[in-house]
Design an enzyme around this catalytic site. Structure first.
Site, PDB file in Angstrom:
ATOM      1  N   ALA A 174       0.968  -1.465   0.289  1.00 55.58           N
ATOM      2  CA  ALA A 174       0.043  -0.512  -0.118  1.00 55.58           C
ATOM      3  C   ALA A 174       0.923   1.049  -0.399  1.00 55.58           C
ATOM      4  CB  ALA A 174      -0.664   0.042   1.045  1.00 55.58           C
ATOM      5  N   CYS A 175       0.206   2.273  -0.738  1.00 56.70           N
ATOM      6  CA  CYS A 175       1.108   3.468  -0.814  1.00 56.70           C
ATOM      7  C   CYS A 175      -0.139   4.414  -0.871  1.00 56.70           C
ATOM      8  CB  CYS A 175       1.770   3.923  -2.211  1.00 56.70           C
ATOM      9  SG  CYS A 175       1.700   3.603  -3.200  1.00 56.70           S
ATOM     10  N   ASP A 176       0.790   5.908  -0.843  1.00 55.43           N
ATOM     11  CA  ASP A 176      -0.701   6.681  -0.968  1.00 55.43           C
ATOM     12  C   ASP A 176      -1.606   6.554  -1.391  1.00 55.43           C
ATOM     13  OD1 ASP A 176      -2.081   9.415   0.379  1.00 55.43           O
ATOM     14  OD2 ASP A 176      -1.249  10.246  -1.479  1.00 55.43           O
TER      15      ASP A 176
END
Length: 488
Positions: free
Chosen positions: A401-403
């Site tokens: 997960a990233c932004d």
């Protein structure tokens, strides 16, 4: 559980930061999936307007309808879908038509407001009538409720929300014009560069500068606002300084980070380097200000947001005749950032004196035999909250997960997919706000870990600090290979 005042302030600070990141992530989440449409508009504009590469009055007719109707509708549709799936997307798009018709400027900000709002009201209504509709009437109620609510929100947007947002947009544009006219725009970097290091880059670029920049580009054919957050120069200068003058243990990772940052456009790759030595944020600010100042002097701008912030994307959305000046903006930002960063690191003298521990070294110690933990914080004498645990032999899938779910997570997911393929583990990438409820193991950067845990509180969240060569990746692979426990 015991803690001290400083830890409590830390937790509170992280909570505030997580909330700001979440809000910014929601703004960016409405824009990022539609970046292709923005780029298409930018390319059509650059090619066919009277000052474009191939002026064509007939083809240029696509410019105004695309920016006034298509792009806001996509934003409102996407925002509604984020809140309440397909039904939310439909009512969000309907409501967005109201703010479009009620304004003379492109309603990007209006779409960001009314799309999710209409979807939220639809979600509340659906919950209210759940289980109360007579059998056989479900489709009738669903269709008419969406139509009535969407139409009502469109009217509200036309009469109320649209004019207010238009006034706000004009006010913000006037502020930008004032900063440009008085050569004060470089001061914006004082806010932008530190905010980027806290993973607010997508929110700043797509939630603030993007909408304002598109309005400028519609009127003038280009906008300097597209170059403030996206300029790869400040980050490139910092990475070059790390390569030549940084701690010896981190220098080998810098060349790879430079390639990913400058050519791949994934700017998140250099944020951990700034967090490793926070004083280098001054170098990024100096580089950002120099780049914006150069753009002001040379009257540089882009026709659309470069996404990702790659040099290739930059060149693609640079207007005719502007390539040399845009390259100069990047070069000046790089040089200033590099010189300041190198000076702050004393040109390599005392780089390994131990006054600041590299992020890779600051990662958690390898787990003990009694409690093998991957990515778990080291013990500091205080009692910590028990977090979920999963056995490495039970891991069948991992969520990275990233932004925004479209940049650094894609890169890292590709790396981990290659590493974990021999063990039959699948790897997918998502935005941190969109982690599936059934996810059992999540891999994310330390600055996004709190958001990940709030999204999936029962999942094991493994934190890392560096996108390249972080020890957490090795420990995770080892735990999966040997069946050790993984703690979140």
């Amino acid at each position: 559980m015991t803690t001290d005042v400083s830890q409590l302030k830390n937790l509170q600070g992280n909570g505030i930061r997580a909330r700001v990141q979440r809000f910014g992530g929601n703004l960016a989440g409405m824009i990022m999936p539609n970046i292709g449409a923005f780029i298409a508009w930018g390319l059509i504009t650059a090619m066919f307007i009277p000052t474009g590469w191939l002026p064509n009055e007939t083809l240029a007719q696509l410019v105004d309808p695309t920016i006034k109707f298509l792009l806001p509708l996509l934003i409102g549709y996407t925002g509604g879908r984020m809140v309440h799936g397909q039904r939310g997307a439909v009512v969000g798009a309907i409501a967005t038509m109201g703010v479009i018709v009620g304004a003379d400027v492109p309603m990007f900000l209006g779409a960001m407001i009314i799309g999710p709002l209409a979807a939220l009201l639809m979600k509340w209504f659906d919950r209210l009538i759940e289980g109360k509709v007579r059998s056989g009437f479900e489709m009738l109620v669903n269709n008419f409720s969406a139509g009535i609510l969407g139409g009502a929100m469109a009217l509200l947007g036309l009469i109320g929300i649209g004019p207010v947002v238009e006034a706000l947009t004009n006010g913000a544009s006037n502020v930008v014009d004032f900063l440009v006219d008085n050569s004060l725009l470089p001061l914006v970097s004082i806010i932008v560069e530190p905010a980027k290091a806290l993973f607010l880059n997508n929110a700043i670029n797509h939630g603030v500068f993007g909408p304002l920049g598109l309005e400028q580009a519609r009127e003038a054919g280009q906008s300097i606002l597209f170059m403030i957050e996206t300029n790869p120069g400040p980050g490139l200068g910092v990475l070059l300084a790390f390569w030549f003058f940084g701690p010896r243990k981190t220098r080998p990772s810098a060349p790879g980070a430079i390639i990913i940052h400058f050519f791949g456009g994934i700017h998140e790759i250099y944020f951990p380097y700034l967090l490793m030595k926070p004083k280098l944020i001054l170098a990024a600010i100096a580089g950002g200000m120099a780049g914006v100042g150069t753009a002001l002097v040379t009257n540089s701008g882009l026709v659309a947001p470069p996404a990702p912030g790659s040099i290739f994307a930059y060149m693609a959305v640079t207007p005719r005749g502007g390539h040399l000046s845009v390259l100069l903006c990047i070069a000046v930002a790089t040089a200033v950032s590099f010189i300041v960063a190198a000076a702050l690191m004393k040109f390599g003298h005392g780089a390994d004196a131990g006054d600041e521990t590299p992020a890779a070294d600051a990662a958690p110690e390898p787990p003990t035999a009694a409690a093998p933990a991957v990515g778990a914080p080291t013990s500091n004498g205080t009692t910590t909250t028990t977090r979920p645990v999963i056995s490495g032999r039970d891991v069948k899938s991992i969520v990275v997960a990233c932004d925004a779910g479209m940049g650094s997570s894609v890169m890292l997911a590709s790396q981990m997919r290659t590493r974990l393929k021999p063990y039959g583990v699948t790897v997918e990438h998502v935005a941190v706000n969109d982690i599936p409820a059934g996810a059992r193991l999540v891999l994310t950067h330390t600055d996004l870990a709190e958001r990940a845990r709030s999204t999936v509180p029962h999942a094991v969240v493994v934190e890392f600090r560096m996108f390249l060569g972080d020890p957490a990746f090795d420990r995770l692979e080892k735990a999966i290979k040997e069946g050790d426990e993984i703690r979140g």
